[in-house]
Design a protein around this motif. Structure first.
Motif, PDB file in Angstrom:
ATOM      1  N   ASP A   1      -2.724 -44.928 -56.380  1.00 29.96           N
ATOM      2  CA  ASP A   1      -2.361 -44.025 -57.397  1.00 29.96           C
ATOM      3  C   ASP A   1      -3.637 -43.923 -58.516  1.00 29.96           C
ATOM      4  N   LEU A   2      -3.970 -43.056 -58.893  1.00 28.94           N
ATOM      5  CA  LEU A   2      -4.969 -42.948 -60.126  1.00 28.94           C
ATOM      6  C   LEU A   2      -3.880 -43.135 -61.432  1.00 28.94           C
ATOM      7  N   MET A   3      -4.122 -43.900 -62.194  1.00 26.85           N
ATOM      8  CA  MET A   3      -3.189 -43.900 -63.615  1.00 26.85           C
ATOM      9  C   MET A   3      -4.363 -43.508 -64.577  1.00 26.85           C
ATOM     10  N   LEU A   4      -3.759 -42.476 -65.311  1.00 24.41           N
ATOM     11  CA  LEU A   4      -4.354 -41.835 -66.524  1.00 24.41           C
ATOM     12  C   LEU A   4      -3.839 -41.690 -67.730  1.00 24.41           C
ATOM     13  N   ARG A   5      -4.458 -42.159 -68.901  1.00 27.86           N
ATOM     14  CA  ARG A   5      -4.073 -42.144 -70.432  1.00 27.86           C
ATOM     15  C   ARG A   5      -4.557 -40.690 -70.648  1.00 27.86           C
ATOM     16  N   VAL A   6      -3.390 -39.785 -70.873  1.00 30.36           N
ATOM     17  CA  VAL A   6      -3.761 -38.391 -71.279  1.00 30.36           C
ATOM     18  C   VAL A   6      -3.564 -38.189 -72.689  1.00 30.36           C
ATOM     19  N   GLY A   7      -2.654 -39.126 -73.366  1.00 29.53           N
ATOM     20  CA  GLY A   7      -2.158 -38.911 -74.597  1.00 29.53           C
ATOM     21  C   GLY A   7      -0.843 -38.145 -74.847  1.00 29.53           C
ATOM     22  N   PRO A   8      -0.127 -38.445 -76.016  1.00 29.50           N
ATOM     23  CA  PRO A   8       0.964 -37.463 -76.045  1.00 29.50           C
ATOM     24  C   PRO A   8       0.801 -36.214 -75.938  1.00 29.50           C
ATOM     25  N   ASP A   9      -0.287 -35.549 -76.678  1.00 30.73           N
ATOM     26  CA  ASP A   9      -0.369 -34.129 -76.611  1.00 30.73           C
ATOM     27  C   ASP A   9      -0.541 -33.390 -75.245  1.00 30.73           C
ATOM     28  N   GLY A  10      -1.327 -34.268 -74.414  1.00 29.52           N
ATOM     29  CA  GLY A  10      -1.725 -33.783 -72.946  1.00 29.52           C
ATOM     30  C   GLY A  10      -0.753 -34.217 -71.996  1.00 29.52           C
ATOM     31  N   TYR A  11       0.450 -34.898 -72.463  1.00 31.43           N
ATOM     32  CA  TYR A  11       1.498 -35.367 -71.438  1.00 31.43           C
ATOM     33  C   TYR A  11       2.151 -34.403 -70.625  1.00 31.43           C
ATOM     34  N   SER A  12       2.569 -33.591 -71.368  1.00 27.42           N
ATOM     35  CA  SER A  12       3.678 -32.404 -70.869  1.00 27.42           C
ATOM     36  C   SER A  12       2.837 -31.647 -69.672  1.00 27.42           C
ATOM     37  N   GLN A  13       1.496 -31.287 -70.226  1.00 28.17           N
ATOM     38  CA  GLN A  13       0.649 -30.365 -69.643  1.00 28.17           C
ATOM     39  C   GLN A  13       0.293 -31.104 -68.135  1.00 28.17           C
ATOM     40  N   ALA A  14       0.061 -32.068 -68.211  1.00 24.84           N
ATOM     41  CA  ALA A  14      -0.272 -32.959 -67.102  1.00 24.84           C
ATOM     42  C   ALA A  14       0.640 -32.945 -66.138  1.00 24.84           C
ATOM     43  N   LEU A  15       2.052 -33.238 -66.731  1.00 25.96           N
ATOM     44  CA  LEU A  15       2.979 -33.340 -65.550  1.00 25.96           C
ATOM     45  C   LEU A  15       3.469 -31.884 -64.922  1.00 25.96           C
ATOM     46  N   GLU A  16       2.979 -31.098 -65.440  1.00 26.65           N
ATOM     47  CA  GLU A  16       2.908 -29.693 -64.745  1.00 26.65           C
ATOM     48  C   GLU A  16       2.005 -29.504 -63.336  1.00 26.65           C
ATOM     49  N   GLU A  17       1.119 -30.459 -63.416  1.00 22.67           N
ATOM     50  CA  GLU A  17       0.226 -30.503 -62.130  1.00 22.67           C
ATOM     51  C   GLU A  17       1.057 -31.042 -61.096  1.00 22.67           C
ATOM     52  N   PRO A  18       0.912 -30.348 -59.814  1.00 20.37           N
ATOM     53  CA  PRO A  18       1.525 -31.025 -58.593  1.00 20.37           C
ATOM     54  C   PRO A  18       1.493 -32.258 -58.133  1.00 20.37           C
ATOM     55  N   ASP A  19       0.311 -32.822 -58.407  1.00 17.03           N
ATOM     56  CA  ASP A  19      -0.178 -34.237 -57.832  1.00 17.03           C
ATOM     57  C   ASP A  19       0.340 -35.283 -59.045  1.00 17.03           C
ATOM     58  N   ALA A  20       0.660 -34.811 -59.985  1.00 16.65           N
ATOM     59  CA  ALA A  20       0.928 -35.903 -61.105  1.00 16.65           C
ATOM     60  C   ALA A  20       2.468 -36.111 -61.545  1.00 16.65           C
ATOM     61  N   ARG A  21       2.801 -37.469 -61.723  1.00 13.95           N
ATOM     62  CA  ARG A  21       4.167 -37.746 -62.168  1.00 13.95           C
ATOM     63  C   ARG A  21       4.000 -38.818 -63.322  1.00 13.95           C
TER      64      ARG A  21
END
Length: 125
Positions: A46-66
């Protein structure tokens, strides 16, 4: 937990032109620090990414993210991205750009030494 060296090498290559990148072994994997702040890393496949609190929800909408739940509790602002997916190679740059954008918004910790802790003074009665 160990990390996939092939994925780590792809991240290294993608970050090669980025200033102030330092690798550190952390969490049983490999973390990439940018200007002293954690930006991304590799844990297992797994790639671990720090997307920040504002980008968190949007990132979780991506099919390969959790959610990143390393300790059993989700860590807000951090996501895991499955790098075994077919399109992982093409998406790596997009994911890293998100993490780099957030890292750029943080104050640099580079070259700063930790401040000594002050002891609370006790009141004498």
């Amino acid at each position: 937990m160990s990390y996939d060296e092939g994925i780590a090498e792809r991240v290294r290559t993608a970050l090669a032109g980025q200033d102030e990148v330092v690798e550190k072994k952390m969490f049983g994997g490999l973390a990439f620090m940018v200007r002293g702040n954690m930006c991304c890393g590799v844990l297992g496949t797994d790639l671990m990414l720090r997307v920040g609190p504002d980008g968190y929800s949007q990132a979780l909408e991506e099919p390969d993210a959790r959610k990143m739940d390393f300790t059993g509790k989700a860590l807000s602002g951090f996501v895991y991205v499955d790098q075994t997916a077919d399109d992982a190679q093409g998406r790596l740059r997009q994911w890293l750009d998100r993490a780099l954008e957030f890292s750029a918004s943080l104050p640099s910790k580079q070259g700063k030494s930790p401040q000594p802790r002050r002891r609370a003074s006790r009141r004498q009665s």
